[in-house]
Design an enzyme around this catalytic site. Sequence first.
Site, PDB file in Angstrom:
ATOM      1  N   ASP A  23       0.903  -1.344  -0.379  1.00 13.65           N
ATOM      2  CA  ASP A  23       0.010  -0.037   0.262  1.00 13.65           C
ATOM      3  C   ASP A  23       0.916   1.211  -0.014  1.00 13.65           C
ATOM      4  O   ASP A  23       2.068   1.170   0.171  1.00 13.65           O
ATOM      5  CB  ASP A  23      -0.950  -0.058   1.108  1.00 13.65           C
ATOM      6  CG  ASP A  23      -1.720   0.949   1.459  1.00 13.65           C
ATOM      7  OD1 ASP A  23      -2.233   1.526   0.495  1.00 13.65           O
ATOM      8  OD2 ASP A  23      -1.643   1.675   2.382  1.00 13.65           O
TER       9      ASP A  23
ATOM     10  N   ASP B 131      -0.360   5.251   0.868  1.00 13.75           N
ATOM     11  CA  ASP B 131      -0.679   6.203   1.936  1.00 13.75           C
ATOM     12  C   ASP B 131      -0.766   5.518   3.449  1.00 13.75           C
ATOM     13  O   ASP B 131      -1.432   4.553   3.398  1.00 13.75           O
ATOM     14  CB  ASP B 131      -1.904   6.805   1.521  1.00 13.75           C
ATOM     15  CG  ASP B 131      -1.802   7.664   0.381  1.00 13.75           C
ATOM     16  OD1 ASP B 131      -1.042   8.575   0.353  1.00 13.75           O
ATOM     17  OD2 ASP B 131      -2.777   7.441  -0.557  1.00 13.75           O
TER      18      ASP B 131
END
Length: 230
Positions: A20, A22
């Site tokens: 991922d 953020d």
Amino acid sequence: MPASTTTASVVLTAKALLLDMDGTIVNSDAVVERCWRDWAVSHGLDPEEALKVVHGRQGYATMAVLLPDRPMEVNHAENAVMLARETADTDGVVPVPGAPEFMASIAAVPHALVTSADAALAAARMTAAALPMPAVRVTAESVQDSKPHPEGFLKGAAALGVDPADCIVFEDSAAGIAAGQAAGMRVIGIGPRAAAHNPTVHAADLTALRVTTAADGSIEVAVAIEVAGA
């Protein structure tokens, strides 16, 4: 007397890593919270409650949770405006502690970025954080369904030619952790948000990780964790 703690290491083995962006390798909380607080207030919502569901999801999916009776086409239209604002605002976007070293350590092993950001936003934030963009990436344009749906992680595994069970996901949010688990993958939770959502193992940040390659070519990820003593 308070219990003492010691540090132990949990080692997970994989053939590919799915990251991922953020909250996991890039700290964009300042931008996310600025933009979504404004949006929540403009719609008569409690910004603190809104921020509880923002992380990990695409914007239109967040809007659908917060305004469940609103037509989805309105959410998509407002999400386009939100994406443009977030892409233009990189003030306060920085790497998560340990991210530069972590990205360097995985450069030679199969890995992909799997993010709810679109391609432009991902490029803006990775550039602002001075992190290398993975060659393989699954962005918002690549999927029909937002996290917590597993589609993004399954597409990442397929792009790398690796079975989902042989992948490790790195995530910070409830939606992202749920997506990785739904894909049949092990999940290393990164940062304070992740701890409450039952990842396979939790790390305070990326400085707690060490990535090496075993003799058989498999990837070994060692996670330093604190263990309560007597």
